[in-house]
Design a protein around this motif. Structure first.
Motif, short mmCIF file in Angstrom:
data_model
loop_
_atom_site.label_atom_id
_atom_site.label_comp_id
_atom_site.label_asym_id
_atom_site.label_seq_id
_atom_site.Cartn_x
_atom_site.Cartn_y
_atom_site.Cartn_z
N TYR A 299 71.47 14.85 42.96
CA TYR A 299 73.13 15.86 43.00
C TYR A 299 73.41 15.72 44.02
N ILE A 300 73.57 15.75 44.89
CA ILE A 300 74.17 16.20 46.36
C ILE A 300 74.63 13.95 46.56
N ARG A 301 73.04 13.58 47.14
CA ARG A 301 73.59 11.94 47.08
C ARG A 301 74.97 11.92 46.51
N GLU A 302 74.72 11.79 45.16
CA GLU A 302 75.47 11.17 44.03
C GLU A 302 77.12 11.83 44.23
N ARG A 303 77.19 13.58 44.32
CA ARG A 303 78.45 13.86 44.78
C ARG A 303 78.92 13.85 46.36
N GLY A 304 78.59 13.78 46.74
CA GLY A 304 78.30 13.73 48.43
C GLY A 304 79.09 12.00 48.82
N ARG A 305 78.75 10.98 47.84
CA ARG A 305 78.23 9.41 47.37
C ARG A 305 78.04 9.13 49.49
N GLU A 306 76.51 9.99 49.06
CA GLU A 306 76.07 10.10 50.88
C GLU A 306 75.63 8.83 51.05
N PHE A 307 76.00 7.83 51.13
CA PHE A 307 75.89 5.93 51.20
C PHE A 307 76.37 5.71 52.47
N GLY A 308 75.33 4.71 53.24
CA GLY A 308 75.88 4.80 54.83
C GLY A 308 77.39 3.91 54.98
N THR A 309 78.31 3.98 55.37
CA THR A 309 79.35 3.64 55.69
C THR A 309 79.54 2.03 56.19
N THR A 310 78.82 2.51 57.14
CA THR A 310 78.40 0.49 58.33
C THR A 310 77.19 -0.08 57.80
N THR A 311 76.03 -0.08 56.52
CA THR A 311 74.91 0.28 56.65
C THR A 311 74.53 0.03 54.82
N GLY A 312 75.40 0.80 54.40
CA GLY A 312 75.57 0.96 52.70
C GLY A 312 74.36 1.85 52.33
N ARG A 313 73.17 1.82 53.36
CA ARG A 313 72.08 2.75 52.50
C ARG A 313 72.14 3.91 52.13
N PRO A 314 71.07 4.33 50.90
CA PRO A 314 71.47 6.03 51.12
C PRO A 314 70.92 6.26 51.60
N ARG A 315 71.75 7.75 51.94
CA ARG A 315 70.70 8.11 52.99
C ARG A 315 70.13 9.31 52.49
N ARG A 316 69.12 10.08 53.68
CA ARG A 316 68.62 10.84 52.92
C ARG A 316 68.69 12.51 53.20
N ILE A 317 68.33 13.33 52.40
CA ILE A 317 69.26 14.94 52.21
C ILE A 317 68.51 15.91 52.74
N GLY A 318 69.20 16.76 52.66
CA GLY A 318 68.12 17.85 53.15
C GLY A 318 69.04 19.08 53.10
N TRP A 319 68.72 19.92 53.02
CA TRP A 319 69.29 21.96 53.51
C TRP A 319 70.03 22.11 54.65
N LEU A 320 70.93 22.81 55.27
CA LEU A 320 71.16 22.68 56.19
C LEU A 320 70.13 23.69 57.19
N ASP A 321 69.78 22.16 58.04
CA ASP A 321 68.97 23.10 58.98
C ASP A 321 70.04 23.47 60.05
N GLY A 322 69.93 24.81 60.00
CA GLY A 322 70.51 26.01 61.12
C GLY A 322 70.00 25.71 62.68
N VAL A 323 69.20 25.12 62.89
CA VAL A 323 68.06 25.28 64.11
C VAL A 323 68.39 24.11 64.91
N ALA A 324 68.56 23.48 64.72
CA ALA A 324 69.52 21.51 64.24
C ALA A 324 70.85 22.02 65.09
N LEU A 325 71.45 22.78 63.97
CA LEU A 325 72.59 22.71 64.29
C LEU A 325 73.08 23.71 64.95
N ARG A 326 72.39 25.17 64.96
CA ARG A 326 72.32 26.31 67.28
C ARG A 326 71.93 25.44 68.17
N GLN A 327 70.82 24.53 67.95
CA GLN A 327 71.06 23.75 68.51
C GLN A 327 72.12 22.94 69.16
#
Length: 436
Positions: A299-327
């Motif tokens: 659902y998120i991939r389709e709504r967000g058009r989550e396919f690489g601009t450069t490669t066209g590959r479908p992107r992997r999807i996940g919840w917001l990683d607050g630990v990574a974002l905080r770092q």
């Protein structure tokens, strides 16, 4: 006329836009939104592995080398020394804009930027093939091998195009080394000098009118008090030092790379704007603690058009990683956050933010581990939020958002340790909400 929010964010002479996840955060859209208020736009890292998608009046542009300032008449655009450039791809990019009526006139390329040669692309492909199941997931555009040669002091810089004879002699010597690598280690076909002379160098020589000492040019713009936007590529979690090594890009993606990649002193870096999606995505291999699969991910991939601009590959999807974002916010010194693709979460149901990780031994950490093996074994600890069903893509003011959306924004701020000052609720420029 600038709004009070714009004046606040653009108060300093310079504004650095940096990615706070694994790339694809929407830096292009945010940089483009702000570029109308500056005089100069600078790319300072990466190369054609970047894919910045920008929508202007229902027209979509996909930029790889070029800064977003090319879409504004009269803006000065700089490709800094920290970049690696493929002359063929860059020429195609300029030609593509010309066909659409956009003539890029004020473009300057650092004479210290390194060139991606055809043998770099060949090496990139062979290296990935050799890795087998341990592939990094590169874009196969020669980025890594070009940076390898830069560090090994056998690269070709853009300024060397000014001396054709010496350039050919250097390329011939380096090609001999590459061919030995191709034949002996990879058992692959070698390349010939005529392939490069006829298929690549003519395009490279056509870049000569753009080549300049861009660090000196930038110094002049800054001395005159002109506004400069530094447009980053990739993201903090792909940084060569602080990303999920070895599944990273080959250049520095942090704020510090603005200085080394554009040629300005640290004291000239003003406001730092971090960009992150309202969820998390990743392209290619490597640890991804909050990755999800199934219907919600689709659902998120389709709504967000989550396919690489450069490669066209479908992107992997996940919840917001607050630990990574905080770092990322801490390492970059982020003062403001731009939260993108916020509209995509409408209709998802309950939404999660990872606030910590539980390790295999049962211990809990709120910090991002350096060891990829630890990352592969951790379990995210989530904070859950109520979702919303309303279409927020037409909201023009923060007060137009549903209560659940506002609660989620507050949760992002509390987790990241930085205020959300910009909110993107769609791909167009006018689908951006100030929140200062």
């Amino acid at each position: 006329m600038k709004t009070r929010s714009e004046r606040h964010l653009l108060n300093d002479t310079t504004l650095a836009v940096v990615g706070c996840q694994w790339g694809d955060e929407g830096k292009g859209k945010i940089s483009d939104f702000l570029a109308g208020q500056v005089d100069v736009v600078v790319r300072y890292n990466g190369g054609p592995n970047a894919g910045h998608t920008i929508v202007v009046e229902n027209e979509t542009f996909k930029l790889h080398h070029l800064p977003c300032g090319v879409l504004y008449p009269g803006k000065i655009n700089i490709l800094g020394n920290g970049m690696v450039l493929d002359a063929l791809t860059l020429e195609d990019e300029l030609a593509g804009l010309k066909r659409r009526g956009i003539i890029v006139q004020k473009l300057f390329i650092s004479d210290r930027a390194h060139l991606i040669l055809p043998y770099h692309r060949r090496q990139d492909s062979l290296e990935e093939e050799k890795r087998g199941s341990a592939k990094i997931g590169t874009t196969l555009r020669g980025i890594g091998p070009a940076y390898q040669d830069k560090i090994a002091r056998r690269g070709i810089r853009a300024g060397e195009l000014r001396d054709a004879q010496r350039l050919k002699e250097k390329i011939a010597a380096f090609l001999s080394e590459k061919n030995e690598l191709f034949a002996r280690y990879y058992s692959a076909e070698t390349m010939t000098m005529p392939e490069i002379e006829e298929g690549y160098l003519p395009a490279a020589y056509r870049l000569l009118p753009y080549i300049a000492d861009t660090a000196l040019l930038l110094a002049g713009h800054l001395e005159r008090g002109e506004k400069v936007l530094f447009e980053g590529a990739q993201g903090a979690m792909l940084d060569i030092d602080y990303g999920t090594y070895p599944y990273v890009t080959s250049s520095g993606t942090m704020t510090g790379s603005v200085c080394s990649g554009a040629g300005i002193p640290p004291g000239k870096v003003g406001t730092i704007l971090g960009v992150g999606k309202a969820y998390t995505t990743r392209v290619g291999a490597g640890p991804f603690p909050t990755e999800i699969e199934g219907k919600t991910a689709e659902y998120i991939r389709e709504r967000g058009r989550e396919f690489g601009t450069t490669t066209g590959r479908p992107r992997r999807i996940g919840w917001l990683d607050g630990v990574a974002l905080r770092q990322a916010c801490r390492l970059n010194g982020v003062q403001h956050l731009a939260l993108t693709l916020f509209d995509v979460l409408g209709g998802v149901g309950s939404i999660k933010i990872a606030t910590a990780y539980r390790c295999r031994d049962g211990s809990v950490t709120e910090h991002f581990p350096a060891d990829q093996h630890i990352l592969e074994e951790i379990t995210p600890i989530y904070r859950e939020f109520a979702g919303w069903d309303e279409d927020i893509s037409r909201c023009g003011n923060i007060n137009d958002l549903p209560r659940a959306a506002l609660d989620y924004i507050k949760g992002v701020e509390e987790t990241a340790g930085a205020p959300v000052s910009l909110l993107s609720v769609g791909p167009r420029r006018d689908q951006t909400i100030w929140r200062l």
